[in-house]
Design a protein around this motif. Sequence first.
Motif, PDB file in Angstrom:
ATOM      1  N   GLU A  40      12.776  49.185  60.948  1.00 55.60           N
ATOM      2  CA  GLU A  40      14.087  49.033  60.318  1.00 55.60           C
ATOM      3  C   GLU A  40      14.008  49.533  58.883  1.00 55.60           C
ATOM      4  OE1 GLU A  40      15.287  44.979  60.620  1.00 55.60           O
ATOM      5  OE2 GLU A  40      15.331  44.972  62.819  1.00 55.60           O
ATOM      6  N   GLN A  41      14.870  50.466  58.531  1.00 55.80           N
ATOM      7  CA  GLN A  41      14.870  50.996  57.175  1.00 55.80           C
ATOM      8  C   GLN A  41      15.457  49.976  56.208  1.00 55.80           C
ATOM      9  OE1 GLN A  41      16.893  54.775  57.129  1.00 55.80           O
ATOM     10  NE2 GLN A  41      15.654  55.643  58.750  1.00 55.80           N
ATOM     11  N   TYR A  42      14.895  49.933  55.004  1.00 58.99           N
ATOM     12  CA  TYR A  42      15.447  49.047  53.989  1.00 58.99           C
ATOM     13  C   TYR A  42      15.058  49.545  52.599  1.00 58.99           C
ATOM     14  CZ  TYR A  42      10.787  46.824  53.774  1.00 58.99           C
ATOM     15  OH  TYR A  42       9.447  46.586  53.638  1.00 58.99           O
ATOM     16  N   PHE A  43      15.770  49.044  51.600  1.00 58.91           N
ATOM     17  CA  PHE A  43      15.516  49.428  50.216  1.00 58.91           C
ATOM     18  C   PHE A  43      14.597  48.420  49.547  1.00 58.91           C
ATOM     19  CE2 PHE A  43      19.561  51.573  51.050  1.00 58.91           C
ATOM     20  CZ  PHE A  43      19.356  52.824  50.469  1.00 58.91           C
ATOM     21  N   VAL A  44      13.762  48.914  48.639  1.00 59.33           N
ATOM     22  CA  VAL A  44      12.940  48.028  47.816  1.00 59.33           C
ATOM     23  C   VAL A  44      13.147  48.414  46.351  1.00 59.33           C
ATOM     24  CG1 VAL A  44      11.171  47.602  49.553  1.00 59.33           C
ATOM     25  CG2 VAL A  44      10.930  49.535  48.000  1.00 59.33           C
ATOM     26  N   PRO A  45      13.123  47.433  45.453  1.00 57.64           N
ATOM     27  CA  PRO A  45      13.263  47.733  44.024  1.00 57.64           C
ATOM     28  C   PRO A  45      11.975  48.322  43.465  1.00 57.64           C
ATOM     29  CG  PRO A  45      12.875  45.398  44.350  1.00 57.64           C
ATOM     30  CD  PRO A  45      13.022  45.991  45.724  1.00 57.64           C
ATOM     31  N   ILE A  46      12.121  49.166  42.459  1.00 56.07           N
ATOM     32  CA  ILE A  46      10.965  49.778  41.807  1.00 56.07           C
ATOM     33  C   ILE A  46      10.965  49.358  40.332  1.00 56.07           C
ATOM     34  CG2 ILE A  46       9.712  51.905  41.331  1.00 56.07           C
ATOM     35  CD1 ILE A  46      11.291  53.265  43.501  1.00 56.07           C
ATOM     36  N   PRO A  47       9.943  48.669  39.870  1.00 54.88           N
ATOM     37  CA  PRO A  47       9.860  48.283  38.461  1.00 54.88           C
ATOM     38  C   PRO A  47       9.818  49.512  37.552  1.00 54.88           C
ATOM     39  CG  PRO A  47       8.289  47.040  39.776  1.00 54.88           C
ATOM     40  CD  PRO A  47       8.819  48.145  40.647  1.00 54.88           C
ATOM     41  N   SER A  48      10.222  49.323  36.314  1.00 52.99           N
ATOM     42  CA  SER A  48      10.281  50.441  35.359  1.00 52.99           C
ATOM     43  C   SER A  48       8.926  51.113  35.182  1.00 52.99           C
ATOM     44  CB  SER A  48      10.798  49.941  34.005  1.00 52.99           C
ATOM     45  OG  SER A  48      12.110  49.439  34.126  1.00 52.99           O
ATOM     46  N   ALA A  49       7.849  50.322  35.120  1.00 53.49           N
ATOM     47  CA  ALA A  49       6.518  50.897  34.932  1.00 53.49           C
ATOM     48  C   ALA A  49       6.153  51.824  36.091  1.00 53.49           C
ATOM     49  CB  ALA A  49       5.480  49.785  34.798  1.00 53.49           C
ATOM     50  N   ALA A  50       6.509  51.420  37.305  1.00 56.92           N
ATOM     51  CA  ALA A  50       6.222  52.249  38.472  1.00 56.92           C
ATOM     52  C   ALA A  50       7.047  53.524  38.459  1.00 56.92           C
ATOM     53  CB  ALA A  50       6.484  51.459  39.753  1.00 56.92           C
ATOM     54  N   LEU A  51       8.300  53.418  38.026  1.00 57.04           N
ATOM     55  CA  LEU A  51       9.154  54.602  37.930  1.00 57.04           C
ATOM     56  C   LEU A  51       8.606  55.597  36.910  1.00 57.04           C
ATOM     57  CD1 LEU A  51      12.849  53.300  38.086  1.00 57.04           C
ATOM     58  CD2 LEU A  51      11.685  54.779  39.722  1.00 57.04           C
ATOM     59  N   THR A  52       8.147  55.078  35.782  1.00 57.88           N
ATOM     60  CA  THR A  52       7.575  55.938  34.739  1.00 57.88           C
ATOM     61  C   THR A  52       6.361  56.689  35.262  1.00 57.88           C
ATOM     62  OG1 THR A  52       8.350  54.463  32.989  1.00 57.88           O
ATOM     63  CG2 THR A  52       6.566  55.977  32.426  1.00 57.88           C
ATOM     64  N   ASP A  53       5.491  55.967  35.984  1.00 62.97           N
ATOM     65  CA  ASP A  53       4.299  56.602  36.544  1.00 62.97           C
ATOM     66  C   ASP A  53       4.669  57.644  37.603  1.00 62.97           C
ATOM     67  OD1 ASP A  53       2.899  54.941  34.915  1.00 62.97           O
ATOM     68  OD2 ASP A  53       2.125  53.640  36.496  1.00 62.97           O
ATOM     69  N   LEU A  54       5.685  57.336  38.413  1.00 64.08           N
ATOM     70  CA  LEU A  54       6.133  58.299  39.420  1.00 64.08           C
ATOM     71  C   LEU A  54       6.672  59.569  38.774  1.00 64.08           C
ATOM     72  CD1 LEU A  54       7.929  56.028  42.058  1.00 64.08           C
ATOM     73  CD2 LEU A  54       5.850  57.377  42.418  1.00 64.08           C
ATOM     74  N   LEU A  55       7.419  59.405  37.710  1.00 59.65           N
ATOM     75  CA  LEU A  55       7.957  60.571  36.990  1.00 59.65           C
ATOM     76  C   LEU A  55       6.830  61.402  36.382  1.00 59.65           C
ATOM     77  CD1 LEU A  55      11.101  59.001  35.265  1.00 59.65           C
ATOM     78  CD2 LEU A  55      11.087  60.807  37.013  1.00 59.65           C
ATOM     79  N   THR A  56       5.793  60.733  35.887  1.00 57.99           N
ATOM     80  CA  THR A  56       4.635  61.440  35.351  1.00 57.99           C
ATOM     81  C   THR A  56       3.953  62.256  36.445  1.00 57.99           C
ATOM     82  OG1 THR A  56       4.262  59.727  33.684  1.00 57.99           O
ATOM     83  CG2 THR A  56       2.403  61.173  34.192  1.00 57.99           C
ATOM     84  N   TRP A  57       3.766  61.627  37.601  1.00 57.46           N
ATOM     85  CA  TRP A  57       3.139  62.307  38.734  1.00 57.46           C
ATOM     86  C   TRP A  57       4.007  63.452  39.229  1.00 57.46           C
ATOM     87  CZ3 TRP A  57      -0.362  64.321  41.380  1.00 57.46           C
ATOM     88  CH2 TRP A  57      -0.276  64.568  42.748  1.00 57.46           C
ATOM     89  N   LYS A  58       5.305  63.254  39.265  1.00 59.17           N
ATOM     90  CA  LYS A  58       6.211  64.303  39.737  1.00 59.17           C
ATOM     91  C   LYS A  58       6.184  65.504  38.809  1.00 59.17           C
ATOM     92  CE  LYS A  58      10.948  65.064  41.337  1.00 59.17           C
ATOM     93  NZ  LYS A  58      12.307  64.485  41.493  1.00 59.17           N
ATOM     94  N   ALA A  59       6.035  65.255  37.522  1.00 56.50           N
ATOM     95  CA  ALA A  59       6.044  66.344  36.538  1.00 56.50           C
ATOM     96  C   ALA A  59       4.808  67.230  36.633  1.00 56.50           C
ATOM     97  CB  ALA A  59       6.162  65.761  35.132  1.00 56.50           C
ATOM     98  N   ILE A  60       3.679  66.666  37.031  1.00 56.76           N
ATOM     99  CA  ILE A  60       2.445  67.451  37.063  1.00 56.76           C
ATOM    100  C   ILE A  60       2.074  67.930  38.462  1.00 56.76           C
ATOM    101  CG2 ILE A  60       1.527  66.234  35.050  1.00 56.76           C
ATOM    102  CD1 ILE A  60      -0.267  64.662  36.924  1.00 56.76           C
ATOM    103  N   SER A  61       2.701  67.371  39.491  1.00 58.30           N
ATOM    104  CA  SER A  61       2.362  67.770  40.858  1.00 58.30           C
ATOM    105  C   SER A  61       3.249  68.921  41.315  1.00 58.30           C
ATOM    106  CB  SER A  61       2.521  66.589  41.816  1.00 58.30           C
ATOM    107  OG  SER A  61       3.878  66.181  41.894  1.00 58.30           O
TER     108      SER A  61
END
Length: 204
Positions: A89-110
């Motif tokens: 079953e698909q569902y949404f989960v919240p993402i803390p700000s720290a995790a979002l920041t790290d994801l954006l960092t990874w997205k920028a270099i990958s």
Amino acid sequence: MDEERGWLKPFSITLPRADITLKEPYTKEELTILLAPPVNEDLSEWRNWSAVGFISRTGVRLSSAVNLKWTDIDFEKHICLLRHTKTNEQYFVPIPSAALTDLLTWKAISPATAEGYVFFSTYTEKKLSPNALTQAIRLYNLSRGVSKTSVHLLRHTFATLYLQKGGRAEKLQKILGHKTADMTQRYVHYVTDDLVEDIDDFTF
């Protein structure tokens, strides 16, 4: 057994469930070590760093993490859609700000891959298997001097810290994707024991 006809009628036996003991979660010191950004340009290490941070801060299962695509993440609303789940079953989960920041960092270099998976193989640019990411994180943890290497333990650690900081069990159940409260209650009992442990040191 039917004594006259000599055949056994179908029956079932419900075995009692043994109490499940949760493994000791990652300590705050261990998490600090694992969540420190890499100091080199090794793309695999940056991916592992991002994956550890995402799983430990959202509590998602390994299978959900390896199937996560960038299009599943809403950076403005701080949520992501889990399409591949244990309950199907698909569902949404919240993402803390720290995790979002790290994801954006990874997205920028990958590199932008054709399939668009967040945690992909840095060699083939294809989706990682759960076992491949498990082994990658195992080596990542060991390279940083952390003997605990379980990816699933990151999920346990998230749940434990969530409750220790005052999070509600009802919300945790939704975040973890548990269909019933029974699974979530394991963490509640674990944290309750932890809170009682030193109560006499802080009371008259």
